[in-house]
Every structure is written in C-alpha cells, then in structure tokens.
Write a protein that holds these residues in place. Sequence first.
Motif, mmCIF file in Angstrom:
data_model
loop_
_atom_site.group_PDB
_atom_site.id
_atom_site.type_symbol
_atom_site.label_atom_id
_atom_site.label_comp_id
_atom_site.label_asym_id
_atom_site.label_seq_id
_atom_site.Cartn_x
_atom_site.Cartn_y
_atom_site.Cartn_z
ATOM 1 N N PHE A 167 -3.504 4.798 2.634
ATOM 2 C CA PHE A 167 -3.953 3.808 2.003
ATOM 3 C C PHE A 167 -4.288 2.617 2.935
ATOM 4 O O PHE A 167 -5.376 1.846 2.838
ATOM 5 C CB PHE A 167 -3.275 3.607 0.834
ATOM 6 C CG PHE A 167 -3.470 4.070 -0.494
ATOM 7 C CD1 PHE A 167 -3.958 5.419 -0.285
ATOM 8 C CD2 PHE A 167 -3.335 3.676 -1.895
ATOM 9 C CE1 PHE A 167 -4.111 6.238 -1.579
ATOM 10 C CE2 PHE A 167 -3.357 4.271 -3.027
ATOM 11 C CZ PHE A 167 -3.959 5.631 -2.707
ATOM 12 N N SER A 212 0.734 -1.045 -0.002
ATOM 13 C CA SER A 212 -0.010 -0.114 0.029
ATOM 14 C C SER A 212 0.979 1.142 0.009
ATOM 15 O O SER A 212 0.521 2.325 -0.731
ATOM 16 C CB SER A 212 -0.800 0.088 1.171
ATOM 17 O OG SER A 212 -1.901 -0.925 0.958
ATOM 18 N N ARG A 213 2.172 1.115 0.513
ATOM 19 C CA ARG A 213 2.776 2.223 0.583
ATOM 20 C C ARG A 213 3.324 2.690 -0.750
ATOM 21 O O ARG A 213 3.489 3.774 -1.167
ATOM 22 C CB ARG A 213 4.034 2.019 1.662
ATOM 23 C CG ARG A 213 5.022 3.290 1.410
ATOM 24 C CD ARG A 213 6.162 2.947 2.630
ATOM 25 N NE ARG A 213 5.524 3.096 4.110
ATOM 26 C CZ ARG A 213 5.424 4.363 4.388
ATOM 27 N NH1 ARG A 213 5.834 5.390 4.043
ATOM 28 N NH2 ARG A 213 5.003 4.516 5.681
ATOM 29 N N GLN A 222 0.316 4.109 -2.710
ATOM 30 C CA GLN A 222 0.206 5.361 -2.508
ATOM 31 C C GLN A 222 1.237 6.307 -2.874
ATOM 32 O O GLN A 222 0.888 7.571 -3.415
ATOM 33 C CB GLN A 222 -0.042 5.495 -0.970
ATOM 34 C CG GLN A 222 -0.141 6.839 -0.393
ATOM 35 C CD GLN A 222 -0.689 7.132 0.788
ATOM 36 O OE1 GLN A 222 -1.091 5.990 1.524
ATOM 37 N NE2 GLN A 222 -0.113 8.288 1.639
ATOM 38 N N TYR A 239 -8.505 1.473 -5.445
ATOM 39 C CA TYR A 239 -7.137 1.230 -4.547
ATOM 40 C C TYR A 239 -7.263 0.060 -3.962
ATOM 41 O O TYR A 239 -6.065 -0.495 -3.209
ATOM 42 C CB TYR A 239 -6.490 2.359 -3.953
ATOM 43 C CG TYR A 239 -6.497 3.627 -4.911
ATOM 44 C CD1 TYR A 239 -5.942 3.316 -6.287
ATOM 45 C CD2 TYR A 239 -6.894 4.698 -4.667
ATOM 46 C CE1 TYR A 239 -5.760 4.493 -7.028
ATOM 47 C CE2 TYR A 239 -6.709 5.886 -5.206
ATOM 48 C CZ TYR A 239 -6.252 5.950 -6.664
ATOM 49 O OH TYR A 239 -6.337 6.737 -7.232
ATOM 50 N N LEU A 283 -0.538 13.350 0.318
ATOM 51 C CA LEU A 283 -1.451 12.321 1.027
ATOM 52 C C LEU A 283 -1.125 11.977 2.330
ATOM 53 O O LEU A 283 0.260 11.894 2.601
ATOM 54 C CB LEU A 283 -1.784 11.173 -0.005
ATOM 55 C CG LEU A 283 -2.193 11.328 -1.405
ATOM 56 C CD1 LEU A 283 -2.267 9.882 -1.954
ATOM 57 C CD2 LEU A 283 -3.907 11.986 -1.005
#
Length: 335
Positions: free
Chosen positions: A43, A23-24, A27, A172, A38
């Motif tokens: 995320f 997710s990193r 994102q 996402y 963000l």
Amino acid sequence: MDPLPRVGITAVGSHLPRQAVSSRQLQDEVAAGARLPLPDGMFEKATGIRTRRFAGPDEHPSTLALGAARRALARRGLEPADLDLLLFASASRDVCEPATAHLVQAELGSRAHALDVSNACNSFLNGIDTARAMILAGRARRALVVTGETPSRAMRRDPSGLAEFRAGFAGYTFGDGAAAVLVERVERGGILDVETQTASEHWEVGGIPGGGSRHPRGDEWSYFRGGGKELRGVFEEIGADILTRVAARTGLGWDAYARVLVHQVTLPYLERFVELTGVPAEKLVVTVPELGNLASATIGVQLDLVMDELEPGERVLMVGLGGGVSLMTMVWEKS
C-alpha cells in the motif's frame, strides 16, 4: 461601468479526526479480510501514503465540518449569527435528505440560507465559487463554505477476493478530514480568476454507485470503485490545457504564486503533476503522505497550513481534480 466588487477568502479552518491508521495497519486488515497474500509494504509503495486519519463512530461529515467552521469563525472574530449563507460543499454527507448543510447549521446555531454543493473532490472549490457568485449577485454578504469528508467509509476493507480488491484499490488512498473558509467582500486582492473544464463522458471511471435511485439500497453499492490508471489518464489528457488557458488569460507564471495547492490522490500522481506542468516543487504543500486523499477537503487543509505564512498581496493557485470528470483552478490573492 463600475468594476465588480472584490470577493475573497478572509479566514480558514481545518479539522482532522484523532484516529491515525498507517498503511501497514490498513493493508494487514484488508489482506486478512480478503485472505490475500499481499506483498509487504504494498500500500505504501504504490501510493506513497504512510498514514491517514479515520473518523470514529461518533464522527460524521457534519461534525468534522463543524470543527473546521468554528476555527474559521474564531480566526475572523465572528459569530454564527454574522453569516447569511452556509454552503456544505463535499463529496460526503450525513444523510441523503435533508442537505447536510442543515445539520451543520443546526449545531452551529446560524440562521443563514443553507444548502449543499456536491461535485466529488471539486466540491469545496465549487462551493467557494458559488459563494463568490452569490455575493457578487447581491444575494449574500458573508458566506461560510465547509466540507467534511469521510471517504474511509466507502473503502472496501474486507474484499471477497482479488477482483473486488482490484476494483476498490483506489479507495485505499482515502483519509478523512474537514475544512472551512469565510468568503466575503474585500478591499483588495481576493479571488482573481476561476477556470473550469468538464469531461462528463468519463463519469463512469470512478465513484460510489449507491445511494441514488439506480442503486438505492445494499452494501454492495456503497463502496468506492474505480480505475486509478484510467482517471490518471483522463487528467493527463485534458489537465495541461486548463493551466495553459489560465496562464494566457492572467499573464501569471509559476513565479507569480507563493503557493500552488493541488488535489492529491497519491504521491506518484503528484510527482507526475510536477513533471507535466513544471510547477516548482517547493511551491507545493504536500499532505498526501501523512493524510492520504482527503477528497474535497484536500485544498482547504493545505490552505490552512500556509495561511499564516502568506503576506497580503501574495497569490495562491488552487488546482482541483474531481471524478465526473472535472478540473478547476482558482487564483486567489491574500487581502
């Protein structure tokens, strides 16, 4: 009158792409493309998803489905020639025409009757139910139901700004994967109950607008767009009723199931499902933190993870949720 013959799932297989994306990483890519500041870890915090798999350039719905199909056939000790029905049941497809089932079959080497079944994230359960119906009708003897999902390709990874980012945020959650099951007559157990509920007035809540006659061309229409909160609200409004009907008709409570397989969009959604239904959390097979939202492959992948630990006579409840909006349950007993 003779009772209907029993039809069940006799083998399962799954297949995941090699590429893992955190997710990193996702994102960071989206934030750079949109030039949006963000919040750190947004995320993962919002979805509970740590990582997911993405199909590579040479991987498509049909190729992922092939990997799962070959595993299912091998576990049953069967050859492609032993099939007389092949259903590709997925929200993804390789091409608009012909049916992706033909691409799977051409590579697999089967000569079965081949067609697609499509109903968003409920496609795979619908495919199993369709295969069962055709076997009961005497139209088929042994069916292979496959799904190959590549929803990551409908993910807007370079939104032009905040509005596009918000419109595509539900995308996402996606990850890619595939599953396959063999469906045939069994001596005992099998598929004991199927229930469906459809609320088509909510069809515009989420989906991919492109590819049909309304928006046949243009990348703008090829991305998933939808309101996660709106979808969740619809499912919460109508979802509990279907489980109540199943329990009343079958007489089966949560203690009757060895496992409960649920379509998983995010971890908060799954936690809310537990809260609303009272299902014991230990009966779930939690895949969303590591694999994300696998669309119609979700329940098949979960079944593959637990198939070997299930004993004959143990029951599984499958709960599907799909855009459109549709809900579906299936009660299956291992033969």
